[in-house]
Design a protein around this motif. Structure first.
Motif, PDB file in Angstrom:
ATOM      1  N   LEU A 109       0.949  -1.194   0.020  1.00 42.41           N
ATOM      2  CA  LEU A 109      -0.039  -0.122  -0.079  1.00 42.41           C
ATOM      3  C   LEU A 109       0.889   1.218  -0.045  1.00 42.41           C
ATOM      4  CD1 LEU A 109      -3.031   0.329   0.072  1.00 42.41           C
ATOM      5  CD2 LEU A 109      -2.835   0.549   2.468  1.00 42.41           C
ATOM      6  N   THR A 153       1.203   4.025  -2.793  1.00 37.52           N
ATOM      7  CA  THR A 153       1.068   5.493  -2.740  1.00 37.52           C
ATOM      8  C   THR A 153       2.191   6.256  -3.302  1.00 37.52           C
ATOM      9  OG1 THR A 153       0.040   5.225  -0.672  1.00 37.52           O
ATOM     10  CG2 THR A 153       0.761   7.388  -0.891  1.00 37.52           C
ATOM     11  N   THR A 158       3.928   9.974   6.623  1.00 34.95           N
ATOM     12  CA  THR A 158       2.984  10.922   5.753  1.00 34.95           C
ATOM     13  C   THR A 158       3.769  12.427   5.912  1.00 34.95           C
ATOM     14  OG1 THR A 158       1.536  11.805   7.375  1.00 34.95           O
ATOM     15  CG2 THR A 158       1.061   9.776   6.400  1.00 34.95           C
ATOM     16  N   PHE A 183       3.926   4.505  10.455  1.00 34.72           N
ATOM     17  CA  PHE A 183       3.843   3.130  11.066  1.00 34.72           C
ATOM     18  C   PHE A 183       5.303   2.388  10.903  1.00 34.72           C
ATOM     19  CE2 PHE A 183       2.300   2.498   6.748  1.00 34.72           C
ATOM     20  CZ  PHE A 183       3.035   1.441   6.270  1.00 34.72           C
ATOM     21  N   LEU A 185       1.727  -3.006  18.462  1.00 36.99           N
ATOM     22  CA  LEU A 185       1.066  -4.325  18.382  1.00 36.99           C
ATOM     23  C   LEU A 185       1.956  -5.422  17.762  1.00 36.99           C
ATOM     24  CD1 LEU A 185      -2.577  -3.371  17.253  1.00 36.99           C
ATOM     25  CD2 LEU A 185      -1.846  -4.047  19.576  1.00 36.99           C
ATOM     26  N   TRP A 197      -6.696 -10.579  14.703  1.00 36.54           N
ATOM     27  CA  TRP A 197      -7.393  -9.861  13.390  1.00 36.54           C
ATOM     28  C   TRP A 197      -7.653  -8.613  13.913  1.00 36.54           C
ATOM     29  CZ3 TRP A 197      -8.916 -10.398   8.706  1.00 36.54           C
ATOM     30  CH2 TRP A 197     -10.049  -9.746   8.373  1.00 36.54           C
ATOM     31  N   LYS A 232      -6.400  -6.524  15.751  1.00 35.71           N
ATOM     32  CA  LYS A 232      -4.942  -5.705  15.825  1.00 35.71           C
ATOM     33  C   LYS A 232      -4.828  -5.312  14.520  1.00 35.71           C
ATOM     34  CE  LYS A 232      -3.530  -7.772  20.228  1.00 35.71           C
ATOM     35  NZ  LYS A 232      -2.319  -8.599  20.516  1.00 35.71           N
ATOM     36  N   THR A 233      -4.413  -6.312  13.733  1.00 39.32           N
ATOM     37  CA  THR A 233      -4.055  -6.078  12.050  1.00 39.32           C
ATOM     38  C   THR A 233      -5.069  -5.390  11.616  1.00 39.32           C
ATOM     39  OG1 THR A 233      -3.559  -8.561  12.368  1.00 39.32           O
ATOM     40  CG2 THR A 233      -3.055  -7.433  10.422  1.00 39.32           C
ATOM     41  N   PHE A 242      -4.223  -1.712  12.468  1.00 38.77           N
ATOM     42  CA  PHE A 242      -3.006  -1.143  11.678  1.00 38.77           C
ATOM     43  C   PHE A 242      -3.265  -1.151  10.229  1.00 38.77           C
ATOM     44  CE2 PHE A 242      -0.799  -1.381  15.644  1.00 38.77           C
ATOM     45  CZ  PHE A 242       0.157  -0.530  15.428  1.00 38.77           C
ATOM     46  N   LEU A 243      -3.890  -1.947   9.650  1.00 42.96           N
ATOM     47  CA  LEU A 243      -4.136  -1.796   8.158  1.00 42.96           C
ATOM     48  C   LEU A 243      -4.704  -0.475   8.249  1.00 42.96           C
ATOM     49  CD1 LEU A 243      -3.367  -3.232   5.786  1.00 42.96           C
ATOM     50  CD2 LEU A 243      -5.781  -4.336   5.957  1.00 42.96           C
ATOM     51  N   CYS A 283      -2.555   2.342   8.151  1.00 45.35           N
ATOM     52  CA  CYS A 283      -1.760   2.436   7.068  1.00 45.35           C
ATOM     53  C   CYS A 283      -2.449   3.242   5.906  1.00 45.35           C
ATOM     54  CB  CYS A 283      -1.533   0.917   6.507  1.00 45.35           C
ATOM     55  SG  CYS A 283      -0.581   0.118   7.728  1.00 45.35           S
ATOM     56  N   LEU A 284      -3.788   2.917   5.925  1.00 42.34           N
ATOM     57  CA  LEU A 284      -4.697   3.581   4.702  1.00 42.34           C
ATOM     58  C   LEU A 284      -4.781   4.942   5.062  1.00 42.34           C
ATOM     59  CD1 LEU A 284      -7.599   0.972   4.564  1.00 42.34           C
ATOM     60  CD2 LEU A 284      -6.390   1.968   2.696  1.00 42.34           C
ATOM     61  N   LEU A 285      -4.988   5.449   6.361  1.00 39.49           N
ATOM     62  CA  LEU A 285      -5.012   6.722   7.042  1.00 39.49           C
ATOM     63  C   LEU A 285      -3.513   7.225   6.383  1.00 39.49           C
ATOM     64  CD1 LEU A 285      -6.461   9.004   8.406  1.00 39.49           C
ATOM     65  CD2 LEU A 285      -5.371   8.182  10.557  1.00 39.49           C
ATOM     66  N   SER A 286      -2.405   6.665   6.647  1.00 44.41           N
ATOM     67  CA  SER A 286      -1.240   7.179   6.384  1.00 44.41           C
ATOM     68  C   SER A 286      -1.186   7.210   4.864  1.00 44.41           C
ATOM     69  CB  SER A 286      -0.028   6.155   6.919  1.00 44.41           C
ATOM     70  OG  SER A 286       0.119   6.005   8.064  1.00 44.41           O
ATOM     71  N   SER A 287      -1.645   6.340   4.221  1.00 51.86           N
ATOM     72  CA  SER A 287      -1.604   6.639   2.732  1.00 51.86           C
ATOM     73  C   SER A 287      -2.275   7.571   2.178  1.00 51.86           C
ATOM     74  CB  SER A 287      -2.112   5.313   2.064  1.00 51.86           C
ATOM     75  OG  SER A 287      -1.239   4.452   2.470  1.00 51.86           O
TER      76      SER A 287
END
Lengths: 430, 175
Positions: free
Chosen positions: A15, A19, A185, A195, A251, B3, B5-6, B9-10, B13-17
């Motif tokens: 991902l 980007t 970011t 992250f 985590l 599940w 937790k992951t 974090f996914l 990651c999406l927010l980051s992207s």
């Protein structure tokens, strides 16, 4: 489950690259430039003058021998950084730098940091041996303190830490310089997120992969598929007041110090070493406000039950021992800078359960810094500490210690300790 | 459990992207963003030789401290910004000297000021800029007479320039 985790990890990294790839190439960007090599460095020269009321812990002292002397001189936090910095026409122009951090601390490996960083309009990507976002995105009271860090400072090295006491502002599960990938970011409207992903919290550089047993001596619980996330917000108001707020967390899937295959005898040591551990799930919330030289910082840390035995540990014929957690801590600090002088006051408190009752830490710190020139300053700090553990914790640690094979002894049990540590020294950066 | 937790974090990651798709400049901002706790605390004390003293290689004009002018470009740009409300008499980017014309504020027509700025270094240092403020007051005959200026006024100007230079450095603005 593992397949799922691997797939998820790969998806998240993909991902980030998506980007990166999706960013339009700026055809009119400036040409790339030849890189430059920068050399920077730093060191601290400290005199520690301290008193441990508990000078003769039950079974000797871990780390650097008995800490009952009242004077200790140290050369600390020494780093020489070689950094190559350049720009290139790629994805609309990127800035890249490769940093190799050499340490002068003789209790560490020669190279502590070795990472590549690439920055573009899409954000920043780091790969290699570097701290994760749980460290550098955090804001809190620790940043307000001067000297070597006050309650978070280097004087920890001269203190006999009682068994089970949480005595750090780092999250349990922090991967430190483990090899990892990090994405940050751009900062938009003062907001930044990021992250870090470390496949193994103990793996560094070109070490061989290992996912079953800790490679540390003595073995420690460690994490695989460690994800650290962070978000922070920084803003400067028109009246020059600045604030910074952060939320960071980790985590990870935690592994016992040793594989069950290493269970060679039914001792409490083997039970402690091989019992399944709770997965790492820890977080910190913190912030700093700064206005006209005044600073105020606070941080809250909750490590949950990260890396602790998920069930009771037991010796043959003994009573099952339970009641482990990784502890919680909070800290406050206030500081004032006037010209070349800075004074800061701080307080740190933590509580943690180690086989039952709570172990506690209370630390009061005051620091003073006097800048002599840019990059050169003198400092003094005084720390008063009161570290309490429980009889149950000491007895449990004693049993674990006794059961461990020679050459792989864990920390010896240490009872309550109270005292002070004064640090005077100078630090420089170039 | 894992599940959730992951998934969390996914989501991060999406927010980051998503945030990552926004634009930003290639400033040194992120260099500070990746400073660990200890180095963040010590970064405020600056460095002995400035930002670019121990730098080798590269091309002329690419180093952060000076670039194509003879003095630190952050201090140069900050000085111009700070004096932007006054008319300038001369500005020498190689010698690092900026001289203003006499300036009279509308609310006090009987006094006027002139400011001379000298940038002393290619490094961004606290003592890298010196300001001299000159003041004149109009007497009853309408002639301008020199008056002493409180040294604190010079200091205030220097502080304003250094603050602005710091902001420019954080934002990565080039001259």
């Amino acid at each position: 489950m593992n397949k799922f985790l691997i797939n998820t990890s790969a998806a998240a990294i993909a991902l980030s690259f998506f980007t990166l790839l999706a960013t339009p190439i700026n055809a009119a960007s400036a040409p790339g430039t030849k890189p430059v090599l920068k050399i920077t460095g730093e060191s601290k020269f400290s005199g520690h003058f301290f008193q441990n009321n508990n000078r003769n812990p039950k079974m000797g002292i871990k780390d650097r021998g008995e800490k009952s002397n009242k004077t200790h001189f140290g050369v600390e936090d020494t780093r020489i950084n070689l950094q190559m910095v350049g720009r290139a026409d790629w994805f609309g122009q990127i800035k890249y730098d490769w940093l190799v951090g050499l340490t002068g601390d003789n209790d560490k490996e020669t190279i502590v940091e070795n990472r590549l960083r690439v920055k573009g309009h899409w954000g920043t990507f780091l790969i290699g041996d570097h701290y994760g976002v749980e460290n550098f995105m955090a804001r809190g009271a620790f940043a307000v303190m001067g000297g070597t860090g006050g309650f978070d400072g280097n004087w920890h090295d001269v203190v006999n830490t009682p068994t089970g006491v949480l005595f750090t502002t780092d999250l349990v599960g922090t991967t430190k310089y483990a090899t990892k990938a990090t994405y940050l970011t751009p900062r938009v409207g003062g907001l930044q997120a990021g992250f870090s992903y470390a496949p193994n919290s103990e793996h560094r550089a070109n070490g061989k992969p290992h996912n079953q047993t800790s490679i540390k001596k003595p073995p420690e619980a460690f994490d695989v598929n460690s994800w650290a996330g962070g978000i922070n917000f920084e803003h400067e108001f028109a009246n020059t007041m600045q604030i910074a707020l952060s939320a960071t967390g980790i985590l990870a899937s935690t592994k016992s110090p040793q594989s069950r295959r290493n269970k060679i005898a039914d001792t409490i040591y083997n039970s402690y070493e091989t019992t399944n551990r709770k997965d790492t799930a820890s977080y910190a919330l913190g912030g700093i406000a700064e206005y006209r030289g005044f600073e105020l910082g606070a941080e809250w840390i909750d490590n949950g039950r990260s890396r602790q035995p998920s069930s009771s540990i037991v010796a043959p014929g003994g009573t099952p021992i339970s009641g482990f957690n990784a502890g919680r801590a909070y800290s406050f600090a206030t500081g004032y800078t006037y010209g070349l002088h800075k004074v800061a006051l701080g307080y740190y408190h933590s509580e943690r359960k180690f086989s039952g009752p709570k172990s506690k830490a209370n630390v009061y710190s005051v620091t003073y810094d006097r800048q002599l020139a840019p990059g050169l300053s003198l400092y003094g700090e005084a720390n008063q500490f009161d570290l309490k553990t429980s009889k149950a914790a000491v007895n449990t640690q004693q049993a674990i210690y006794d059961g461990a094979p020679s050459g792989s002894k864990p920390a010896a049990p240490t009872t309550n300790n109270k005292g002070h540590a004064v640090v005077i020294g100078g630090k420089f950066r170039f | 459990m894992y599940w959730n937790k992951t998934q969390t974090f996914l989501g991060c990651c999406l927010l980051s992207s998503v945030i990552g798709c926004s634009s930003s400049n290639l400033s040194d901002e992120t260099d500070n963003d990746t400073l660990d706790k200890e180095h963040r605390r010590d970064a405020k004390m600056g460095t002995l030789f400035g930002d670019d003293a121990l730098v080798w290689g590269g091309e002329q004009g690419t180093q952060e401290g000076g670039g194509s002018i003879g003095v630190n470009h952050y201090l140069w740009r900050a000085s111009l910004d700070t004096l932007s409300f006054m008319p300038l008499r001369s500005a020498d980017p190689f010698g690092g000297v900026i001289m203003s014309e006499w300036y009279t504020a509308p609310e006090s027509p009987k006094e006027r000021f002139k400011v001379d700025i000298m940038i002393l270094d290619r490094q961004l240092r606290a003592n890298g800029v010196r300001v001299s403020v000159h003041k004149q007051i109009s007497d009853q005959k309408g002639e301008w007479k020199d008056k002493p200026v409180d040294p604190q006024t010079n200091k205030l100007f220097e502080d304003a320039i250094l603050t602005r230079a710091r902001q420019l450095k954080i934002n990565g603005t080039k001259a």
